[in-house]
Every structure is written in C-alpha cells, then in structure tokens.
Motif scaffolding. Structure first.
Motif: not given
Length: 400
Positions: A335-355
């Motif tokens: 985040i300090g280098a410009g990246g965005g927050a990755l897993t704020i919501f449960p749906r994003q955790v689900t997306k990481r499972i697909w990945y």
C-alpha cells in the motif's frame, strides 16, 4: 519491434509439450559467444560456469530455459597501475573481477499448436516497461532473435556483481533459516514495495495476454477475460488432453463459477495492472546475508526474467498473495508503494480462492509430463491439494 509469434489466450491450445519440442541446451562456449557479442564491456570476458536455473516455485515453463552465467572479466590496463607503478598491458590475475548475468533461451518454433507462453519479444517489452516505470532492480536486457549466434531466441540480462556462489533465492534463504524474525518482516516489506510499484505504475488499457500491438478485439472487462482464461485452461483437463491421477470435480466447479459470474464476483477490477502471476520468492535473488539479525546485511540483487504467464489483470491474482500472504509487512509495503487494499470484503477472499485454483491448474499443466522426481511429485501433490481444497472452499464461499 516486430513480433513474429502469434499471441492468443490460454484457451487456444496447450503450452508446448516437452516430449514434442527438442530439448533446450547451450554450452559454456555458446554462452561465451553470446556474451562477448552482445555485451560490449565483456568482449574479453570468459565464462567460468553456467548454471541451469529451474525454478522450484510456480514459474517453470517447458518452452524456456534460464541460465545463470558466471563471468571473469580481465582487469583493464588502467586499473592495474598506481601512482607508483605504471600500467601494464599484461592482465594481473588478482585484479580480475567476477560477475554474473542471466541468459534465457527458447525455441524459435512454437510446439505444437498456436498458443505459447509469452514470447521473448513480449517479455522483453514488459521488462522494459517495468524498468522505465518503476524502481524494481531489473538489469537492462538484450533481445536477439536472429539465430546468428545460437539456434534459439535469447534474452540476455546485464551483469550483476554478485556471482552464483553469493546469490540465493529468498525462498531458499528462508528455508535455511538465514533471516531473523525482523529480517523476514523486512523482506516481506520490500517484496510488498516491489509489487505495489508494479501494479500501480505498469498498467494498460485492456485486459488479457500481453501483445506488442493492441489486439483487434480487446477486452475491457476483467470478468470476461478471466472467464475465458479459466475456461480455456480447465477444458484441457476435462477433455482428457492432460492426464492426471485424481478426479477434478468439474460439475461443482461449473456450478460455483456460474454463481460467481451471476454475482459479478470478478467485476470490481477497473484498471488492468501487469501481474507477474507465476512469479514467487523462488525467482527473487538476494546476496547471502552476513548477519541474520541485520536486514541491511543483504540486498535484492536480481529478479529472474521469467514472465511467461504475466498478463494484464487483477493485482489480487499475483501468486505472492497466495494465503497466508500477504503478511502485515507485505501489505504495508504494498500500500505504501501505491498498491490498493487487496481483501477488504469477504467476496475478495472468495476471488483469491478462484485464483488459487487457476494457479494450481496452470502449474499442473506445465509439469504434466516432466518425470517423477521428488520435486515434481511434491509440486503435483501441491496442485492436487490446492485444486480439491479450493473447490471445497468455494462451496459455501460468499460472492457478495
């Protein structure tokens, strides 16, 4: 720069079958010829040793091979004298300098069908973009597809003054216990910074497999792009093109994927970022730490030019974010280098499972017929476990 290869999506065909394509191999003499011709400052250097770098992580591809080449550079006459002793034209052995570079080769012919992992011209173009838009420590690389030096297309990196004896991957350093807890956190912080720079500074207008020219029908929707990539990959297993010794629950995967699409699970990505995808700590090399408690006793010296599956997509797809990553320090650096927050919501955790599922299928596809060494057995076991665990986790995973 002209690209002589056709780049399509993963759905086109399988990556090259290692039993079909001739073996990739160069000798020390061939490496020396390449280096003396392409690196002007090394036209008198001698190859001391070449080491076949075979990533133990996710980035191995059967269609390319990368060597770490150790060099001896004769001392320049102007370096051999002093105010008290005039220069001599005879090299002084003790004043020779050692360094190393990376040499990647690939077949000029695509084996078998139309699809191949990213070609070396595409990888060279991506590396140039990373080097000009970020502070990531990538040496300048030289592309040669003339076949005039060796019978392969090649990508040669500039030299680093660390040699093979003083380099090791971050993954190996962790396994050997060379980092204290403080140093481990420092490494995570630095990796987060590298990824934050990559994802925020190297971006594109469209999603998908990189090309030297904009595709005729570009995709501007990540859900559409990922669906095509995923469907194309899993179809090779479902159609029996790739033989495996366990059952993939295709029906459940189709059901869960349809549900994810219905909830627009992958539709939250607005800007296509360059995602390394298969890169890992096995591909980032550091100097050997001299003090495990001192994070300043080593530095990141080189990053392997292994970008065969890099694409324009969702930053969360990055394999550095396979759970339990990102750690707190990695997320802070990211985040300090410009990246965005990755897993704020449960749906994003689900997306990481697909990945995770996608990555395991991709790795299994690449190593499908490479033998039964302990390393490959371990990697296949990881793929099987990740595939089955991911499908099980997707059963009740939230899509909202």
């Amino acid at each position: 720069m002209a690209d002589s290869t056709k780049t399509t999506s993963v759905s086109s065909s399988l990556p090259p079958d290692s039993s079909t394509a001739p073996a990739l191999h160069i000798t020390g003499e061939q490496a020396q010829l390449v280096i003396r011709k392409l690196l002007s400052e090394h036209n008198q250097s001698t190859v001391l040793k070449i080491t076949d770098i075979r990533s133990k992580g996710y980035s191995f591809t059967a269609s390319t091979k990368t060597y770490l080449v150790d060099l001896i550079q004769p001392a320049k006459p102007s370096d051999e004298g002093s105010d008290l002793s005039p220069p001599t034209s005879t090299p002084v052995l003790g004043r020779q300098s050692n360094c190393a570079c990376f040499l990647t080769i690939t077949h000029p012919t695509i084996y078998p069908g139309e699809y191949n992992p990213n070609s070396l011209p595409v990888i060279h173009d991506l590396l140039n973009s990373i080097r000009t838009k970020t502070d990531i420590p990538l040496a300048e690389s030289i592309l040669d597809t003339s076949l005039s030096l060796i019978p392969y297309h090649l990508l040669l990196s500039g030299t680093t003054y660390a040699t093979s004896d003083s380099l090791l991957s971050i993954a190996d350093a962790r396994k050997l216990g060379l980092f204290s807890e403080k140093a481990n956190a420092f490494v995570d912080l630095e990796l987060g910074k590298l990824l934050g720079q990559l994802h925020s500074n190297v971006q594109n207008d469209w999603f998908g497999v990189p090309q030297l020219k904009e595709p005729a029908d570009p995709s501007y929707v990540w859900q559409e792009t990922f669906t095509n990539l995923f469907e194309g990959l899993i179809s090779h297993f479902e159609n029996g093109d790739i033989k495996i010794d366990f059952e993939i629950p295709y029906q459940e995967i189709r059901l869960y994927h349809s549900r994810a699409i219905g909830f627009s699970l992958f539709d939250d990505v607005e800007v296509p970022s360059l995602v390394w995808l298969t890169g890992s700590e096995d591909d980032v090399f550091i100097s050997k730490p001299t003090d495990r408690d001192d994070p300043w006793s080593f530095e990141i010296c080189a990053i392997l030019p292994v970008a065969a599956y890099a694409l324009w997509g969702d930053p969360l797809l990055e394999s550095f974010f396979v759970p339990p990553n990102p750690t707190k320090a990695m997320a802070e650096g990211y985040i300090g280098a410009g990246g965005g927050a990755l897993t704020i919501f449960p749906r994003q955790v689900t997306k990481r499972i697909w990945y995770d599922l996608f990555l395991a299928l991709l790795v299994l596809c690449e190593i499908r017929d490479l033998g039964d060494s302990d390393e490959l057995k371990e990697k296949r076991a990881w793929c099987e476990k990740t595939i089955l665990d991911s499908v099980d986790a997707l059963k009740d995973a939230p899509n909202y």
